[in-house]
Write an enzyme that holds these catalytic residues in place. Structure first.
Site, PDB file in Angstrom:
ATOM      1  N   HIS A  94       0.734  -1.309   0.051  1.00 46.09           N
ATOM      2  CA  HIS A  94       0.065   0.186  -0.033  1.00 46.09           C
ATOM      3  C   HIS A  94       0.925   1.132   0.103  1.00 46.09           C
ATOM      4  O   HIS A  94       1.561   1.604   1.016  1.00 46.09           O
ATOM      5  CB  HIS A  94      -0.956   0.057   1.128  1.00 46.09           C
ATOM      6  N   HIS A  96       1.601   5.494  -2.126  1.00 49.25           N
ATOM      7  CA  HIS A  96       0.685   6.370  -3.007  1.00 49.25           C
ATOM      8  C   HIS A  96       1.919   7.118  -3.663  1.00 49.25           C
ATOM      9  O   HIS A  96       2.416   8.415  -3.405  1.00 49.25           O
ATOM     10  CB  HIS A  96       0.091   7.364  -1.951  1.00 49.25           C
ATOM     11  N   LYS A  99       1.775  10.782  -5.081  1.00 48.81           N
ATOM     12  CA  LYS A  99       1.754  11.913  -4.122  1.00 48.81           C
ATOM     13  C   LYS A  99       3.109  12.064  -3.792  1.00 48.81           C
ATOM     14  O   LYS A  99       3.401  13.311  -3.071  1.00 48.81           O
ATOM     15  CB  LYS A  99       0.897  11.580  -3.089  1.00 48.81           C
ATOM     16  N   HIS A 244      -9.599   1.943   0.989  1.00 49.42           N
ATOM     17  CA  HIS A 244      -9.426   2.834   2.157  1.00 49.42           C
ATOM     18  C   HIS A 244     -10.615   2.766   3.071  1.00 49.42           C
ATOM     19  O   HIS A 244     -11.485   3.269   2.736  1.00 49.42           O
ATOM     20  CB  HIS A 244      -8.734   4.188   1.948  1.00 49.42           C
ATOM     21  N   GLU A 247     -10.187   5.444   8.123  1.00 49.10           N
ATOM     22  CA  GLU A 247      -9.004   6.004   8.511  1.00 49.10           C
ATOM     23  C   GLU A 247      -9.314   7.087   9.477  1.00 49.10           C
ATOM     24  O   GLU A 247      -9.035   8.225   9.367  1.00 49.10           O
ATOM     25  CB  GLU A 247      -8.210   6.644   7.400  1.00 49.10           C
ATOM     26  N   ASP A 383       2.735   3.128   2.911  1.00 50.87           N
ATOM     27  CA  ASP A 383       1.864   4.456   2.819  1.00 50.87           C
ATOM     28  C   ASP A 383       2.502   5.622   2.160  1.00 50.87           C
ATOM     29  O   ASP A 383       3.251   5.290   0.960  1.00 50.87           O
ATOM     30  CB  ASP A 383       1.097   4.488   3.880  1.00 50.87           C
ATOM     31  N   ASN A 384       2.291   6.547   2.559  1.00 51.14           N
ATOM     32  CA  ASN A 384       2.700   7.861   1.906  1.00 51.14           C
ATOM     33  C   ASN A 384       4.186   8.094   2.417  1.00 51.14           C
ATOM     34  O   ASN A 384       4.561   7.681   3.274  1.00 51.14           O
ATOM     35  CB  ASN A 384       1.778   9.023   2.220  1.00 51.14           C
TER      36      ASN A 384
END
Length: 489
Positions: A94, A96, A99, A244, A247, A383-384
């Site tokens: 997972h 991103h 971004k 998602h 969250e 993640d990010n």
């Protein structure tokens, strides 16, 4: 890392001797002596790995053929790892990537979820042309590859015209990096988007690109209708689903339960992955168990994002951790537009003096232990990375595991938690030959100096050696300055 003879690693045939390998990464059928002491506590096996033409040819207990002189007699080079841990390539389920690495031009100084949403929207509308997206994603891929990752799934913001730009870029990167990384992509929109003609066009694009249908679930009167539409689109196109969910720190956010009910209602046969699931951790045991039972029945895999969730959840906001399952709404700040629940205070209860910032009361991670014990596949991922949702990170799966162990207490015992960044996410991505170490599989390995978990997780293992098809790769990380012309304008 012990001083190794790199020339030997470039030989077509060699042994890696005296390696400590997490036992859960090895085949169950492999006959190994029962470990003792710290090897037993850490669930490690001491083995020798035979590498031939980029493939793991055989695995034997240390002290076997390679160590007793047979390898030398056969003129097969042997490299003594002196107990250094060996991992398979890491799997990042997972992310991103689209971004990533915009912090330099779009920092989130409040570090809140609400501001992150607004900042990333503004950044996308101003900057996200094909070159910008390609170069930032590729920067992330360079980091992942150097750290030892072999497969990545990324969510892609897919509203309107941006979908065509970002999915085209992703397809190009799949081609350019196909010999180094397995890449998968998931569409990211709110579920109401799929109830529009544009949403159906997006589903067709995802199918054309071989992607996964995804989105963000939110509590509301139309949630069941939105989920029915999502599942219908996925079934008609033969797509898996990755969402998602929840969250937030609001115990009234139970969209994960709705997803599981929809999967059972549609008799969905594809793979479903749900990410975050944070609110599950602030619900009553009874309510959480209802959801966990449905998730298990629906064969849903859950991926937790420990670093990002720790960073964002309960930041300058009230959460349900003080009143689990109370269902009482509070007028304080919320997550993603959702107000959070808190327990009503007794009139005589003293309150803390107001301060401009406050200490978080919970860690933000979902119920990883409870889900796993119930038989739900669980994974962790990065993640990010260096964007408004998480200001740090380097696409390093080993860092994710290290922080995941600390945040979610995966160390007592270590058991088979080594699978959460390897075997389990590989299975959820449909990659049966990834995330494990076995004869016949590619020798995509990570050689570390740390011999036990207490050593592996104490230092960043920045001197790790990454093997791809048995050969050491250049693990030099990309220079941040590569993106300066994109960020400093």
């Amino acid at each position: 890392m012990p001083q190794l003879d790199f020339a030997r690693l470039n030989e077509p045939h060699y042994w890696l001797c005296n390696a400590h390998v997490p036992r859960p990464l090895l085949p169950d059928s492999l006959m190994l002596p029962e470990p003792a002491g710290i090897l037993a506590h850490d669930n490690l096996a001491r083995v020798d790995l035979e590498i031939l033409d980029g493939t793991i040819r055989s695995i034997r207990p240390s002290g076997g053929a390679a160590a007793n002189g047979a390898a030398e007699a056969d003129a097969i080079p042997a490299i003594d790892l002196k107990g250094g841990m060996v991992w398979c390539g890491l799997i990042d389920l997972h992310t991103h990537l689209d971004k990533g690495h915009v912090w330099g031009r779009s920092p989130n100084v409040s570090a809140t979820f609400e501001d992150a949403l607004e900042i990333i929207r503004a950044d996308a509308s101003k900057h996200w042309d094909a070159e910008d997206v390609y170069r930032r994603i590729e920067f992330g891929l360079k980091c992942s590859y150097a750290h030892g990752t072999t497969a990545i799934r990324t969510h892609i913001d897919s509203y309107g015209d941006q979908a065509a730009v970002s999915w085209s870029v992703f397809h190009a990167l799949q081609q350019d990096w196909g010999d180094r990384l397995t890449l998968e992509a998931v569409s990211l929109v709110t579920l109401d988007y799929y109830c529009t003609p544009e949403g159906e066009i997006l589903a067709d694009l995802v199918a054309e690109m071989g992607g996964i249908l995804g989105g963000v679930t939110m509590m509301g009167p139309d949630l069941e209708t939105q989920l029915d539409r999502l599942f219908t689109l996925a079934i008609d196109r033969g797509l898996d689903i990755d969402l998602h969910t929840d969250e937030s720190g609001d115990p009234d956010d139970i969209t994960l339960r709705y997803v599981a009910e929809a999967a059972l209602r549609h008799d969905f046969r594809g793979q479903i992955v749900c990410g975050h699931c944070c609110s599950l951790a602030v619900q009553s045991d009874e309510e959480a168990q209802k959801t966990i039972d449905l998730v298990k029945a629906a064969r849903i895999g859950v991926v937790s994002l420990p670093m990002c969730n720790l960073y964002l959840q309960d930041r300058n906001q009230k959460s349900g951790i003080r009143g689990q399952g109370s269902g009482v709404r509070d007028q304080g700040a919320g997550v993603g537009g959702q107000e959070l629940a808190s327990t009503p205070q007794h009139p005589n209860t003293p309150t803390l003096q107001h301060a401009p910032t406050r200490t978080p009361r919970w860690r933000g991670v979902t119920l990883l232990h409870e889900l796993k014990h119930a038989g739900v596949p669980v994974a962790i991922a990065s993640d990010n990375c260096r964007d408004p949702f998480y200001g740090f990170g380097d696409h390093d799966g080993l860092e994710v595991f290290t922080q995941g162990v600390r945040i979610a207490q995966l160390d007592a015992p270590y058991g088979d938690w080594s699978r959460v960044i390897t075997t389990t996410p590989a299975d959820l991505m449909g990659l049966p030959d990834a995330g494990r170490i076995a004869p016949g599989l590619p020798a995509d390995l990570i050689l570390c100096r740390g011999r036990y978990f207490s050593e592996l997780l104490a230092r960043p293992q920045g001197d790790r050696i990454v093997l791809r098809r048995g050969k050491p790769i250049d693990t030099t990380l990309p220079d941040y300055a590569e993106l300066d012309d994109l960020l400093l304008k």
